[in-house]
Design a protein around this motif. Structure first.
Motif, PDB file in Angstrom:
ATOM      1  N   ARG A 134       0.831  -1.075  -0.085  1.00 26.13           N
ATOM      2  CA  ARG A 134      -0.002   0.072   0.067  1.00 26.13           C
ATOM      3  C   ARG A 134       0.829   1.511   0.036  1.00 26.13           C
ATOM      4  O   ARG A 134       0.375   2.408  -0.372  1.00 26.13           O
ATOM      5  N   ASP A 135       2.043   1.216   0.546  1.00 25.36           N
ATOM      6  CA  ASP A 135       2.766   2.404   0.661  1.00 25.36           C
ATOM      7  C   ASP A 135       4.246   2.191   0.028  1.00 25.36           C
ATOM      8  O   ASP A 135       5.381   2.590   0.397  1.00 25.36           O
ATOM      9  N   ILE A 136       4.409   1.190  -0.802  1.00 27.47           N
ATOM     10  CA  ILE A 136       5.722   0.897  -1.445  1.00 27.47           C
ATOM     11  C   ILE A 136       6.501   2.086  -2.205  1.00 27.47           C
ATOM     12  O   ILE A 136       7.366   2.499  -1.824  1.00 27.47           O
ATOM     13  N   GLY A 137       5.423   2.525  -2.766  1.00 28.55           N
ATOM     14  CA  GLY A 137       6.225   3.767  -3.761  1.00 28.55           C
ATOM     15  C   GLY A 137       6.142   5.148  -3.113  1.00 28.55           C
ATOM     16  O   GLY A 137       6.723   6.017  -3.554  1.00 28.55           O
ATOM     17  N   THR A 138       5.303   5.137  -1.968  1.00 23.61           N
ATOM     18  CA  THR A 138       5.522   6.305  -1.249  1.00 23.61           C
ATOM     19  C   THR A 138       6.288   6.675   0.085  1.00 23.61           C
ATOM     20  O   THR A 138       6.836   7.354   0.020  1.00 23.61           O
ATOM     21  N   VAL A 139       6.233   5.352   0.563  1.00 24.54           N
ATOM     22  CA  VAL A 139       7.351   5.389   1.989  1.00 24.54           C
ATOM     23  C   VAL A 139       8.351   4.577   1.842  1.00 24.54           C
ATOM     24  O   VAL A 139       9.602   4.809   2.102  1.00 24.54           O
ATOM     25  N   VAL A 140       8.065   3.191   1.337  1.00 25.67           N
ATOM     26  CA  VAL A 140       9.218   2.139   1.576  1.00 25.67           C
ATOM     27  C   VAL A 140      10.252   2.378   0.455  1.00 25.67           C
ATOM     28  O   VAL A 140      11.375   2.558   0.874  1.00 25.67           O
ATOM     29  N   PHE A 141      10.099   2.679  -0.836  1.00 17.96           N
ATOM     30  CA  PHE A 141      10.854   2.778  -1.861  1.00 17.96           C
ATOM     31  C   PHE A 141      10.617   4.125  -2.658  1.00 17.96           C
ATOM     32  O   PHE A 141      10.074   4.041  -3.995  1.00 17.96           O
ATOM     33  N   PRO A 142      10.404   5.322  -1.999  1.00 22.90           N
ATOM     34  CA  PRO A 142      10.071   6.311  -2.719  1.00 22.90           C
ATOM     35  C   PRO A 142      10.839   6.843  -4.096  1.00 22.90           C
ATOM     36  O   PRO A 142      10.238   7.362  -5.103  1.00 22.90           O
TER      37      PRO A 142
END
Ligand code: DC
Length: 234
Positions: A134-142
């Motif tokens: 859910r947050d891979i492109g925003t938080v984990v791997f911006p």
């Protein structure tokens, strides 16, 4: 060969893991199912009775987080890495509707997120990874080179999940699955810590009317274009 990071985010049951597994196999990358990690923590919370019916002892879970060890082990037969909770394979247990009903709540806890995000970043430190969540492109791997934001109507997604659960022999009603999908969409996209939002530079991909093969081909082509671009830049 140039390797990149591929982040696939989106609502529940949009088929993220299907395409992520296919991509990882085609590109010889590592596939990481980040949702499985949140599900494993949820299973732990249920086993330890931090979650009982409607009550959730959030502090109890936070204090016990150091005892939660999540790992993955590649299953040759299945062709993907299965998730382990404290050394035990829990791939099947984490997919029940009961876990699905609690996982969004557990995923709102910042301490849980911090622990899992750290582990996810370590797993992708050398690139060559396809991770869905859910947050891979925003938080984990911006800085991921390719970010896909998958969408499909709630009814399409519930029907897919319903068929999957029926296939594995669960006794289940379509309406309950639809309700779970709608409720998780709401919690996942309105939570305070790392809500599900499309990263500005993500490509929105609606697969309501696409076959699994067409979806794979299109996203594989996008990946190869970016890998080729990187190669010519270097
Ligand atoms: O992908 P999934 O449906 O198995 O994920 C289960 C839940 O885990 C989802 O409802 C929200 C949470 N999740 C999250 O908060 N962040 C991620 N990166 C992946 C999953």
């Amino acid at each position: 060969m140039q390797t990149i990071t591929i982040a696939i985010d989106g609502f529940s049951s949009t088929g993220k893991s299907t395409v992520a597994k296919q991509l990882a196999e085609a590109l010889k990358y590592v596939y990481v199912d980040s949702g499985a990690m949140y599900r494993a923590v949820t299973l732990y919370a249920m086993q330890q009775k931090f979650i009982v019916a409607e009550s959730f002892d959030e502090d109890g879970l936070i204090n016990a987080l150091d005892n939660v060890l999540i790992s993955f082990k590649y299953n040759e037969e299945k062709g993907f890495a299965e998730v382990y909770l404290n050394g035990e394979n829990v791939e099947k247990e984490i997919r029940t509707l009961e876990v699905s009903n609690y996982v969004s709540t557990v995923s709102t806890v910042p301490e849980v997120r911090r622990k899992l995000v750290e582990q996810q970043q370590e797993m992708g430190a050398n690139k060559g990874v396809v991770m869905d969540g859910r947050d891979i492109g925003t938080v984990v791997f911006p800085d991921a080179e390719l970010k896909i934001f998958m969408t499909a109507s709630a009814e399409t997604r519930a029907l897919r999940r319903y068929r999957e659960l029926l296939d594995r022999g669960d006794d289940i009603e379509y309406e309950d699955v639809l309700q779970n999908v709608v409720s998780r969409d709401y919690i996942d996209s309105t939570r305070e810590d790392s809500p599900l939002v499309k990263a500005e530079d993500a490509i929105e991909f609606d697969n309501s009317n696409l076959s699994i093969e067409d979806q794979f081909e299109r996203i594989l082509n996008m990946s190869r274009d970016i890998i080729g671009q990187k190669k010519s830049d270097s």
